[in-house]
Structures are given as structure tokens and as C-alpha cells.
Design a protein around this motif. Structure first.
Motif, mmCIF file in Angstrom:
data_model
loop_
_atom_site.group_PDB
_atom_site.id
_atom_site.type_symbol
_atom_site.label_atom_id
_atom_site.label_comp_id
_atom_site.label_asym_id
_atom_site.label_seq_id
_atom_site.Cartn_x
_atom_site.Cartn_y
_atom_site.Cartn_z
ATOM 1 N N ARG A 178 64.902 86.373 -115.181
ATOM 2 C CA ARG A 178 66.324 86.001 -115.107
ATOM 3 C C ARG A 178 66.795 85.404 -116.428
ATOM 4 N N ARG A 179 65.967 84.556 -117.042
ATOM 5 C CA ARG A 179 66.337 83.921 -118.314
ATOM 6 C C ARG A 179 66.464 84.972 -119.419
ATOM 7 N N VAL A 180 65.528 85.909 -119.491
ATOM 8 C CA VAL A 180 65.611 86.981 -120.494
ATOM 9 C C VAL A 180 66.898 87.774 -120.316
ATOM 10 N N LEU A 181 67.198 88.158 -119.088
ATOM 11 C CA LEU A 181 68.417 88.927 -118.829
ATOM 12 C C LEU A 181 69.666 88.126 -119.166
ATOM 13 N N ASP A 182 69.652 86.827 -118.870
ATOM 14 C CA ASP A 182 70.796 85.976 -119.222
ATOM 15 C C ASP A 182 70.980 85.895 -120.735
ATOM 16 N N VAL A 183 69.876 85.714 -121.469
ATOM 17 C CA VAL A 183 69.959 85.633 -122.939
ATOM 18 C C VAL A 183 70.485 86.946 -123.504
ATOM 19 N N LEU A 184 69.951 88.080 -123.051
ATOM 20 C CA LEU A 184 70.419 89.384 -123.534
ATOM 21 C C LEU A 184 71.903 89.575 -123.221
ATOM 22 N N HIS A 185 72.317 89.193 -122.026
ATOM 23 C CA HIS A 185 73.726 89.306 -121.646
ATOM 24 C C HIS A 185 74.602 88.447 -122.558
ATOM 25 N N ASP A 186 74.186 87.191 -122.770
ATOM 26 C CA ASP A 186 74.970 86.292 -123.616
ATOM 27 C C ASP A 186 75.051 86.812 -125.054
ATOM 28 N N GLU A 187 73.931 87.295 -125.594
ATOM 29 C CA GLU A 187 73.936 87.834 -126.956
ATOM 30 C C GLU A 187 74.826 89.068 -127.047
#
Length: 149
Positions: free
Chosen positions: A119-128
Motif C-alpha cells: 500500500r505504501r509503495v502504491l501511495d508513493v508512486l501515485h503521489d509522485e
């Protein structure tokens, strides 16, 4: 005798009649192969399989624009490989990808912290990705890509 990797277009032609599932081809790096795949209606994964098959294969991102041009929107084109940031996702879409595979970062998140890590990886990719998209004025196109030599 069928050798490892000895998969031909004849094999591809035999596959669609045997299933009602969509057929996707992974490992397309050349525009001529992309045209053949698009003519069959198959989805395309632009991938060099992590460079593990041959050590002189071009990067998937380098092959993407020519493959996208060859299919001209007739079938979906997914970039698979080398994506490590939201900026990489934006670049792939600007160069013609319909979607982007993000396998390794998700695996790293899973290894680090299970489903919360994913979930954290997907959130970071989404934010970037959202940040890059905002900096580009809400649109991504090939003319926005600058190639450095």
C-alpha cells in the motif's frame, strides 16, 4: 525438439482459437513484431524481461515509442520493466504506453512490510505521478520528453 524460447508466430496464431481469454504478448521490442501483434488483436507488453534473456537487448523504455507508433492505438501497449518512480510512469505514458507494470517495487514493499508495504509503495508512486502530472500542466505527451545524450 522445442528449445527454450523457440516460440514462433505460428504458435501465437494457434492460441486465440483455443481460449476465450484475451491474448497478450510479452517481450515485444521491435515495431515489426508490434504490427503483427496488433494485426492479431493481442495486447502488447513492451519488455526485455529484465535483460535476462540477452545482454544486448534494448531497454523497454527505449523500444516503447517505436512500438507505440507501430500499433497506432489499435491495441493496448503496456511498458513492463524498469519502473521505479511516479516519474517513470509519467515518462512511459508520455512515450505511448497505455499502462505501466510496476512489479519489483510492489515486491519490495511486500518484503519490507507485507500488505502495508505494498500500500505504501502504491501511495508513493501515485503521489509522485500526480506531482509530475501537475508540473506538466495535467497532460503528458511525447513532445514534452527531453532526451539527454
Amino acid at each position: 525438439m522445442l528449445l527454450w524460447g523457440a516460440f514462433s508466430w505460428a504458435d501465437v496464431l494457434r492460441t486465440p482459437p483455443t481460449t476465450s481469454l484475451p491474448v497478450w504478448l510479452k517481450g515485444i521490442l521491435h515495431p515489426a513484431d508490434a504490427e503483427l501483434a496488433a494485426g492479431l488483436g493481442t495486447g502488447i507488453f513492451v519488455s526485455n524481461h529484465g535483460g535476462r534473456q540477452l545482454d544486448v537487448v534494448p531497454a523497454a523504455l527505449d523500444a516503447l515509442p517505436a512500438v507505440a507508433d507501430a500499433v497506432a492505438g489499435r491495441v493496448p501497449v503496456v511498458l513492463d520493466g524498469g519502473v521505479r518512480s511516479g516519474g517513470d510512469i509519467a515518462l512511459a505514458i508520455a512515450l505511448g504506453a497505455s499502462a505501466v507494470g510496476i512489479g519489483r517495487p510492489v515486491l519490495w514493499g511486500l518484503a519490507a512490510d507485507g500488505s502495508a508495504g505494498v500500500r505504501r509503495v502504491l501511495d508513493v508512486l501515485h503521489d509522485e505521478f500526480t506531482h509530475v502530472l501537475a508540473l506538466c500542466g495535467g497532460r503528458l505527451s511525447r513532445d514534452m520528453v527531453v532526451v539527454r545524450c
